[in-house]
Design an enzyme around this catalytic site. Structure first.
Site, PDB file in Angstrom:
ATOM      1  N   ASP A   1       0.803  -1.548  -0.389  1.00  0.00           N
ATOM      2  CA  ASP A   1       0.154   0.144  -0.538  1.00  0.00           C
ATOM      3  C   ASP A   1       0.900   1.259  -0.277  1.00  0.00           C
ATOM      4  O   ASP A   1       0.550   2.601   0.522  1.00  0.00           O
ATOM      5  CB  ASP A   1      -1.299   0.227   1.175  1.00  0.00           C
ATOM      6  CG  ASP A   1      -2.004  -1.631   1.159  1.00  0.00           C
ATOM      7  OD1 ASP A   1      -2.504  -1.535   0.345  1.00  0.00           O
ATOM      8  OD2 ASP A   1      -2.686  -1.818   2.454  1.00  0.00           O
TER       9      ASP A   1
ATOM     10  N   LYS B   1      -7.317  -4.509  -2.932  1.00  0.00           N
ATOM     11  CA  LYS B   1      -7.671  -5.324  -1.641  1.00  0.00           C
ATOM     12  C   LYS B   1      -8.424  -4.009  -0.528  1.00  0.00           C
ATOM     13  O   LYS B   1      -8.173  -2.684  -0.847  1.00  0.00           O
ATOM     14  CB  LYS B   1      -6.172  -5.393  -0.590  1.00  0.00           C
ATOM     15  CG  LYS B   1      -5.422  -4.114   0.495  1.00  0.00           C
ATOM     16  CD  LYS B   1      -4.617  -5.305   0.832  1.00  0.00           C
ATOM     17  CE  LYS B   1      -3.613  -3.715   1.159  1.00  0.00           C
ATOM     18  NZ  LYS B   1      -4.030  -3.726   2.254  1.00  0.00           N
TER      19      LYS B   1
ATOM     20  N   CYS C   1      -1.250  -2.590   7.893  1.00  0.00           N
ATOM     21  CA  CYS C   1      -1.533  -3.332   6.717  1.00  0.00           C
ATOM     22  C   CYS C   1      -0.543  -3.913   6.797  1.00  0.00           C
ATOM     23  O   CYS C   1      -0.249  -5.662   6.430  1.00  0.00           O
ATOM     24  CB  CYS C   1      -2.493  -3.007   5.539  1.00  0.00           C
ATOM     25  SG  CYS C   1      -3.686  -2.160   5.299  1.00  0.00           S
TER      26      CYS C   1
END
Length: 179
Positions: free
Chosen positions: A17, A79, A108
């Site tokens: 991310d 996601k 995450c």
């Protein structure tokens, strides 16, 4: 207890991310961006498989350009779940050592590392290539990963560990990236 060295034939790089929407709110974002770009280029030079995730890209945007420019041929897995392991298409390509970088360390990155460790993978989190909104959250994320059995590393340490020695074209490439 000694930590095993990263081995090229066993290691995959997981980029979690590193997205445009995080740029204005993440502590040390520019440092993480530079470190992640170096890791991606090094992984490519060493032939490592790479897994790249994007958390809700509609809202947080794509992977940042300074990393994306080095990801030709690497899919970005969208996601909404926090652990990268939950993304459709997540696959370590038979590797059991995972080098992890990305955002946010305490959410995450931590949850991805915890799931990988629970599945039996060896995890090393690249401490100069992870961050959170606050330094305190970054640190608690790193500490929790270590408590779960993961290890800390750095960009330089990981890349030179994967190289194993000097005198090759790969060494010269990695050396240029580090300098």
């Amino acid at each position: 207890m000694s930590a095993p060295l990263l081995e090229r034939g066993r290691t995959a790089l997981l980029v979690v991310d590193v997205q445009e929407g995080f740029r204005p709110v993440i502590d040390r974002f520019d440092e993480v961006a530079r470190a992640t770009a170096i890791l991606v280029q090094g992984a490519r030079a060493l032939g490592l498989p790479m897994i790249v995730t994007e958390q809700y890209p509609k809202g947080l945007g794509p992977t940042i350009p300074e990393v994306a420019e080095h990801l030709d041929g690497v899919d970005r897995l969208e996601k909404t779940a926090f652990p990268a392991t939950e993304a459709d298409g997540f696959d370590l390509a038979g590797r059991d050592q995972v080098l992890v970088c990305g955002i946010e360390t305490h959410i995450c990155v931590h949850q991805s590392a915890a799931r990988l460790l629970a599945a039996g993978a060896e995890v090393q989190v690249v401490q100069d290539a992870v961050s959170s909104r606050t330094p305190a959250n970054r640190e608690v994320g790193l500490r929790r990963i270590e408590e779960a059995g993961g290890r800390r590393t750095s960009v330089e340490m990981a890349l030179f560990e994967l190289l194993g020695g000097a005198g090759t074209d790969e060494f010269k490439t990695i050396q240029r990236l580090i300098k």
